[in-house]
Structures are given as C-alpha cells and as structure tokens.
Design a protein around this motif. Structure first.
Motif, PDB file in Angstrom:
ATOM      1  N   PRO A  15       0.852  -1.199   0.000  1.00  0.00           N
ATOM      2  CA  PRO A  15       0.000   0.000   0.000  1.00  0.00           C
ATOM      3  C   PRO A  15       0.888   1.250   0.000  1.00  0.00           C
ATOM      4  CG  PRO A  15      -0.544  -1.480   1.824  1.00  0.00           C
ATOM      5  CD  PRO A  15       0.729  -1.967   1.238  1.00  0.00           C
ATOM      6  N   TYR A  16       0.437   2.282  -0.715  1.00  0.00           N
ATOM      7  CA  TYR A  16       1.168   3.552  -0.704  1.00  0.00           C
ATOM      8  C   TYR A  16       1.261   4.139   0.695  1.00  0.00           C
ATOM      9  CZ  TYR A  16       1.843   5.101  -5.575  1.00  0.00           C
ATOM     10  OH  TYR A  16       2.305   5.276  -6.853  1.00  0.00           O
ATOM     11  N   ASP A  17       0.211   3.879   1.490  1.00  0.00           N
ATOM     12  CA  ASP A  17       0.035   4.635   2.726  1.00  0.00           C
ATOM     13  C   ASP A  17      -0.865   3.838   3.663  1.00  0.00           C
ATOM     14  OD1 ASP A  17       0.207   6.808   4.405  1.00  0.00           O
ATOM     15  OD2 ASP A  17      -1.051   8.144   3.227  1.00  0.00           O
ATOM     16  N   ILE A  18      -1.066   4.388   4.854  1.00  0.00           N
ATOM     17  CA  ILE A  18      -2.036   3.812   5.797  1.00  0.00           C
ATOM     18  C   ILE A  18      -3.415   3.844   5.136  1.00  0.00           C
ATOM     19  CG2 ILE A  18      -3.102   4.147   8.086  1.00  0.00           C
ATOM     20  CD1 ILE A  18      -0.494   5.847   8.702  1.00  0.00           C
ATOM     21  N   PRO A  19      -4.237   2.795   5.276  1.00  0.00           N
ATOM     22  CA  PRO A  19      -5.584   2.822   4.674  1.00  0.00           C
ATOM     23  C   PRO A  19      -6.349   4.079   5.099  1.00  0.00           C
ATOM     24  CG  PRO A  19      -5.102   0.644   5.548  1.00  0.00           C
ATOM     25  CD  PRO A  19      -3.966   1.521   5.964  1.00  0.00           C
ATOM     26  N   LEU A  20      -7.153   4.596   4.198  1.00  0.00           N
ATOM     27  CA  LEU A  20      -7.829   5.875   4.438  1.00  0.00           C
ATOM     28  C   LEU A  20      -8.674   5.867   5.705  1.00  0.00           C
ATOM     29  CD1 LEU A  20      -8.483   8.721   3.483  1.00  0.00           C
ATOM     30  CD2 LEU A  20     -10.267   7.773   2.018  1.00  0.00           C
ATOM     31  N   PHE A  58      -1.627  10.925 -16.484  1.00  0.00           N
ATOM     32  CA  PHE A  58      -0.893  10.015 -15.619  1.00  0.00           C
ATOM     33  C   PHE A  58       0.406   9.608 -16.294  1.00  0.00           C
ATOM     34  CE2 PHE A  58      -5.398   9.233 -14.551  1.00  0.00           C
ATOM     35  CZ  PHE A  58      -5.352   9.520 -13.190  1.00  0.00           C
ATOM     36  N   GLY A  59       1.391   9.252 -15.495  1.00  0.00           N
ATOM     37  CA  GLY A  59       2.669   8.815 -16.051  1.00  0.00           C
ATOM     38  C   GLY A  59       3.707   8.702 -14.961  1.00  0.00           C
ATOM     39  N   MET A  60       4.967   8.907 -15.320  1.00  0.00           N
ATOM     40  CA  MET A  60       6.056   8.826 -14.350  1.00  0.00           C
ATOM     41  C   MET A  60       5.836   9.886 -13.258  1.00  0.00           C
ATOM     42  SD  MET A  60       7.769   6.373 -15.580  1.00  0.00           S
ATOM     43  CE  MET A  60       9.355   6.330 -14.768  1.00  0.00           C
ATOM     44  N   ALA A  61       6.106   9.518 -12.015  1.00  0.00           N
ATOM     45  CA  ALA A  61       5.965  10.378 -10.827  1.00  0.00           C
ATOM     46  C   ALA A  61       4.501  10.624 -10.443  1.00  0.00           C
ATOM     47  CB  ALA A  61       6.684  11.720 -10.996  1.00  0.00           C
ATOM     48  N   PHE A  62       3.574  10.350 -11.357  1.00  0.00           N
ATOM     49  CA  PHE A  62       2.154  10.417 -11.001  1.00  0.00           C
ATOM     50  C   PHE A  62       1.415   9.318 -11.767  1.00  0.00           C
ATOM     51  CE2 PHE A  62      -2.231  12.133 -11.267  1.00  0.00           C
ATOM     52  CZ  PHE A  62      -2.497  12.085  -9.914  1.00  0.00           C
ATOM     53  N   PRO A  63       1.578   8.075 -11.308  1.00  0.00           N
ATOM     54  CA  PRO A  63       0.960   6.952 -12.024  1.00  0.00           C
ATOM     55  C   PRO A  63      -0.541   6.895 -11.791  1.00  0.00           C
ATOM     56  CG  PRO A  63       2.012   6.184 -10.008  1.00  0.00           C
ATOM     57  CD  PRO A  63       2.321   7.649 -10.118  1.00  0.00           C
ATOM     58  N   LYS A  64      -1.221   6.231 -12.715  1.00  0.00           N
ATOM     59  CA  LYS A  64      -2.650   5.974 -12.512  1.00  0.00           C
ATOM     60  C   LYS A  64      -2.788   5.101 -11.272  1.00  0.00           C
ATOM     61  CE  LYS A  64      -5.300   5.448 -16.233  1.00  0.00           C
ATOM     62  NZ  LYS A  64      -6.040   4.838 -17.363  1.00  0.00           N
ATOM     63  N   LEU A  86      -3.895  11.515  -4.458  1.00  0.00           N
ATOM     64  CA  LEU A  86      -3.267  12.837  -4.623  1.00  0.00           C
ATOM     65  C   LEU A  86      -2.453  13.203  -3.382  1.00  0.00           C
ATOM     66  CD1 LEU A  86      -6.278  14.725  -6.238  1.00  0.00           C
ATOM     67  CD2 LEU A  86      -4.159  14.109  -7.384  1.00  0.00           C
ATOM     68  N   PHE A  87      -2.992  12.888  -2.218  1.00  0.00           N
ATOM     69  CA  PHE A  87      -2.345  13.223  -0.948  1.00  0.00           C
ATOM     70  C   PHE A  87      -0.976  12.553  -0.834  1.00  0.00           C
ATOM     71  CE2 PHE A  87      -1.806  13.317   3.683  1.00  0.00           C
ATOM     72  CZ  PHE A  87      -2.303  14.587   4.002  1.00  0.00           C
ATOM     73  N   VAL A  88      -0.887  11.281  -1.233  1.00  0.00           N
ATOM     74  CA  VAL A  88       0.404  10.593  -1.140  1.00  0.00           C
ATOM     75  C   VAL A  88       1.381  11.094  -2.201  1.00  0.00           C
ATOM     76  CG1 VAL A  88      -0.562   8.493  -0.106  1.00  0.00           C
ATOM     77  CG2 VAL A  88      -0.248   8.595  -2.591  1.00  0.00           C
ATOM     78  N   HIS A  89       0.857  11.839  -3.181  1.00  0.00           N
ATOM     79  CA  HIS A  89       1.735  12.472  -4.174  1.00  0.00           C
ATOM     80  C   HIS A  89       1.922  13.959  -3.858  1.00  0.00           C
ATOM     81  CE1 HIS A  89       0.934   8.707  -6.338  1.00  0.00           C
ATOM     82  NE2 HIS A  89       2.128   8.915  -6.841  1.00  0.00           N
ATOM     83  N   ASN A  90       1.826  14.251  -2.562  1.00  0.00           N
ATOM     84  CA  ASN A  90       2.212  15.559  -2.018  1.00  0.00           C
ATOM     85  C   ASN A  90       1.276  16.697  -2.414  1.00  0.00           C
ATOM     86  OD1 ASN A  90       4.028  16.619  -0.167  1.00  0.00           O
ATOM     87  ND2 ASN A  90       5.246  17.597  -1.762  1.00  0.00           N
ATOM     88  N   ILE A  91       0.026  16.394  -2.703  1.00  0.00           N
ATOM     89  CA  ILE A  91      -0.972  17.445  -2.947  1.00  0.00           C
ATOM     90  C   ILE A  91      -1.847  17.461  -1.703  1.00  0.00           C
ATOM     91  CG2 ILE A  91      -2.850  18.169  -4.472  1.00  0.00           C
ATOM     92  CD1 ILE A  91      -1.228  16.382  -6.600  1.00  0.00           C
ATOM     93  N   LYS A  92      -1.535  18.397  -0.793  1.00  0.00           N
ATOM     94  CA  LYS A  92      -2.053  18.278   0.576  1.00  0.00           C
ATOM     95  C   LYS A  92      -2.793  19.514   1.078  1.00  0.00           C
ATOM     96  CE  LYS A  92       1.413  14.877   1.945  1.00  0.00           C
ATOM     97  NZ  LYS A  92       2.436  14.452   2.897  1.00  0.00           N
TER      98      LYS A  92
END
Length: 552
Positions: free
Chosen positions: A6-11, A473-479, A37-43
C-alpha cells in the motif's frame, strides 16, 4: 517476486482522514482518489487547485535556466544578421518534437533556419562527422535533446568558427561542453526550480524566452507549441509533475478540442476520439519513434511541420510502426530463447549481444527487463547498446555502466535508461565488469504500490469520470492501482497469437491481463486469483490487470 505494498495507511485509519475527506468534498473528488493525490504531495487547497486547473502563467521564468540569456542574445543576433542557423536534434519522439518546436518558433521569427536529425546508424548526438559535413554558411548550431557530452564535436565546431548552443535534459556525467551557451536543468549548478523537463520541454523554454525578449505574447502564442511539447514529454517518460503537468494538461486539452491539422488527421486515421496520456504513450509516441528507429526522423519533422500533410504520408508513418512491431516481436522471441537456454537470466544484469536492429534495441531491452525482472543491456552487432533498469526499484543502470566506462566509446542516460557504443572485442570483459558493478547498486526487490482495496465487482463507474479529471498520468504520477482480494472468475478466455493474454468478466465488468494467459489452467481448476487493477478506457468502462497471482 514483486512485492505489493500500500502507498500509505488505509484511508479509514489515516491520521489525516479529516483533511483528505475535506479536500475531496471541496473539489468533488472521490476520497480514495484524493488519498492518491495526498500521497503524491498534494495536501492543501492551493496545491490541489493548481493541480486540477493548471495555467500557462504558472510556468517558471525561462531566464532562471543557466546561460539562457547568453543563448537568447546569440539567437537574436543571428536572426537580425540573417545568419544560417541549424537545429540539430535526436531521432526519438522527444528529439523530433523538440526540433519541431524550435524550428516552428524560429520560422515565426523570420530566422534563416534549417534542421537535421541523425539517422540511427550515425549514432546519438552531435558528432564530429556531423560538424565536418556542415555547409560553410552555417554559423550557429542549436542542439535539442542532445549535446551535453558532445565534447569532440565542440572542438571541431570551434575550429570551424561555428557557435554552438546546447539545449538538453540528459544527465551530465563529465564536464560541461565547451560551447557558447549550455542550457540543461540537470546542470550541477542549476538555478531552475524544476529539473524534470524533457528535451521538448527545454526547447519550449527557449521559445518562451525568445518571445519574452521579443515582447511577443506568450499567452497568445505559447499554446501553439504545447501539443508538441506534450508528445515529447509523455513519450520520453518524464515525471508528470510540476511544470511538466502544466505543459501536458494544457497540451492534452488542445489535442482534444482543437488539434493542429496534422494531429487531427492522424487521430482520425487511428480512430482516436479522446486523447489521454495512454493514447500518446502507446499509440502516437511509438508512431513517431518508429520513424527514428527504422527510417529517417527528418521525415517525421517534415510531416509534423506541414499543415497540408496528406493521409498517404501519415499512413507511411503508421505502417512503419507496424513493421517495427513485427521486427521487435521476432527479434525478442529469438533472444528470449537464448536467455533461457544459456541461463543468462541468473545474471545480476542481463547483458546480450546479437544481430539486433539498432532501432529497436531499446524496446528489446525493456521487454527483457519486463519478462525476467532484471535490468538489461542489449547490444547489436554494430556495437550500439541500449539499457533499461527495472521499474519499481532504485537500481541505477547509468551508475553501473559508468563504472565500466573503460570498455565504452561513449555512453549517456539516467537511472532508468541509457545508451552506449563499444568495440565488440571488449564485450566479454564488459559483461563481467557489469556484473561486478551491479553488486554495488541497490538490491533488486521490485515493488508495486496500490492506493486501496476495492473489490473488482464493486468498483463504481463514476470513479472513471473522477479519474479522467486527474489526467495526465505517467512517471511520478501513475494511474492509481487498486487491490482486489481473492475472487472467483467464472468467465475467462485467452487471446493473442499464442494465447498469451487473458480476458475475464466479473459481474459484467471486463478486464484484460496482458501476458497472463498462463493462468488459464489454474482458473479452470477454480483457483482464486488476487490482483492489482486500474481503470482503462473511460468510454468502454473496462480495466487493465497490472499484476495477478493465485492466492495460497
């Protein structure tokens, strides 16, 4: 075996759940996608607003790039004096579009300009031979998507009295080139806020700087170049964040609403109704790349620059790509057998040399990496090589190659991919040295990140619409990938020439799993698979299986 994490703790257990759900409500986004988005630093609200609604004004000042001022002064001088300018590009999609961007802009500014892209057999980048062959009336060369390591060529250009402006984005492995101006956001002394630009992105910044210097409205004329910059950025697998997101978001919008005539015709021939990052990555990019792989990339620039391009010319490019696919399939099949027979898959890095076509060695390296889950270096009988690292790892293929540079004539690249040339008499020594150097790199433990657990049959259709708002979507921001726990699959079938692919349906939801046909027997025996999946086509509402395994 690839690790699923998992990218992160479950929501539902996340300490920032109140903030994530608040932002999701503010912008009418599903909470699980807001979590992505949050785990990709959009906070926060500002970063989310900038992400969802990019605009041209947010692009950085191009004069923050080192030596941009020196470059612009020299280009303007050349335009005023009617000097002959040559744009020297690269043969891939990024180089083709970067050349097109700068050529189009300089023509608008009434410059006396021409372009030249090397064919594959000439090798990558500005070479001494290319400088020697230039007509005497050329006084300024501008490289795009190459030139950072073209030191021998710079010496000859100086001797001939030709000024060179290098614009590039590749990693710099040695000293800076001795040229009039060197523009590359990867410079160690870089002062530019974003280092992830493609070659086409750097060319776009040169155009932006020229327009600012000439007091030409960037708001009005900048969009004319965004489609080309988008093609180069996505096809070259650049990180789709920061300034690249602005370029690609706006570029995709133009492609879907009012594309330039050549692209409009190409979309029609390919029956493309909606363009997204996948369309470029898997359809448009490969068509332009095939021209540089097995033909002459200058033809692709001519076609892109011609507003009256014919269907016949575009069919020529499309058919080139079909031929490239057949060549790749045949040559990969042959080397795959040899790798298995000789147990080369046990090497830290799979290093092979065979009768490959120079134009497709990069694709074959990527296929080997994907098939055997190891980095790969593929070298043709001409001594030209292409290397790929393993996705999902920090293994740097360029670091490994750099440590074996004593066996190479030249090389360049970055963490994920590299190119090289060598004398084949050194091949055996090189292969051994690579294995030794690989021991010093990060261990190979590929992992795939997923954002949450949604049972496949419960995936809601309206998530497709929310996902389209997050493109590209792509590198650094995958689907985002979703995990589906073990589930029974009653309806399934294989397809493809060798039944290598799998298609299945669960509760009227259809999914495709490429290269997973081998699971058919286990599914027939009622085995329960678990898998990582992502939505595929917005219109069809179907899915792609990213990875699949049978639950113990």
């Amino acid at each position: 075996m690839t690790e699923w994490t998992p990218y992160d703790i479950p929501l539902n257990m996340h300490p920032q759940k109140p903030l994530i759900t608040y932002l999701a409500r503010c912008f009418n986004i599903e909470p699980i996608l807001m979590h992505h988005l949050f785990v990709h630093n959009i906070k926060n609200e500002e970063s989310l607003s900038n992400f969802l609604y990019p605009c041209l004004d947010e692009m950085h000042n191009p004069f923050l790039l080192n030596e941009m001022k020196e470059a612009i002064v020299r280009i303007i001088q050349a335009i005023k004096n009617n000097e002959k300018i040559l744009i020297f590009g690269d043969y891939d999609c990024d180089g083709i579009t970067a050349t097109s961007i700068l050529y189009k802009a300089l023509r608008m500014l009434k410059a006396n300009v021409d372009y030249r892209l090397p064919i594959r057999s000439e090798g990558y980048g500005l070479s001494p031979m290319a400088i020697e062959q230039l007509a005497d009336d050329i006084s300024l060369i501008i490289t795009v998507d190459n030139g950072s390591s073209a030191h021998p060529a710079m010496e000859i250009a100086k001797r001939r009295g030709i000024d060179v402006i290098v614009t590039d984005h590749h990693d710099i492995l040695g000293k800076h080139p001795d040229c009039h101006a060197f523009i590359n956001p990867k410079r160690l002394d870089n002062t530019y806020p974003f280092t992830g630009l493609a070659g086409a992105g750097v060319a776009l910044k040169v155009v932006q700087a020229l327009f600012i210097a000439g007091k030409i409205s960037w708001q009005k004329y900048g969009p004319l170049f965004l489609e080309l910059a988008t093609l180069g950025t996505i096809a070259d697998l650049m990180p789709l964040e920061g300034e690249n997101r602005i370029i690609c978001w706006l570029g995709l919008r133009i492609m879907n609403n009012n594309p330039q005539p050549t692209l409009r015709k190409l979309f029609k021939l390919l029956k493309i109704n909606h363009v997204d990052s996948s369309t470029i990555g898997f359809q448009i990019g490969p068509i332009l790349n095939s021209c540089g792989r097995i033909d002459d990339p200058n033809k692709a620039v001519r076609i892109l620059m011609n507003p009256s391009t014919t269907d016949q010319e575009l069919h020529y490019l499309i058919n080139l790509n079909k031929r490239r696919k057949e060549m790749t399939k045949h040559q990969f099949s042959q080397i795959e057998k040899k790798i298995i027979e000789n147990e080369w898959y046990k090497q830290k890095v799979i290093v092979v040399c065979d009768e490959f076509d120079n134009g497709i060695i990069g694709i074959i390296a990527a296929r080997i990496t994907n098939r055997f889950k190891k980095p790969a270096i593929v070298i043709s009988q001409h001594g030209t090589g292409s290397a790929r690292s393993l996705n999902g790892t920090d293994f740097s293929i360029i670091n490994v190659i750099n440590k074996c540079s004593q066996y190479l004539n030249k090389f360049g690249g970055h963490q994920a991919a590299a190119g090289l040339s060598m004398d084949l008499r050194d091949f055996d020594h090189f292969r051994l040295a690579i294995q030794q150097a690989a021991l010093e790199e990060e261990p190979l433990q590929p992992k795939i990140n997923f954002i949450g657990n949604i049972p496949f049959h419960l995936f809601s259709n309206h998530l497709f619409d929310d996902l389209s708002a997050l493109e590209p979507f792509g590198m650094a921001f995958p689907k985002p990938l979703f995990y589906c726990s073990p589930i029974a699959i009653r309806h399934h079938q294989t397809f493809g020439k060798n039944n290598e692919h799998l298609k299945f349906t669960i509760h009227k939801k259809e999914a495709i799993a490429f290269n997973k046909g081998a699971f058919k027997k286990q599914l027939q025996e009622q085995a329960l698979p678990e898998f990582l999946y992502t939505p595929n086509c917005i219109k069809k509402k179907d899915f792609l299986i990213h990875d699949l395994r049978i639950a113990p």
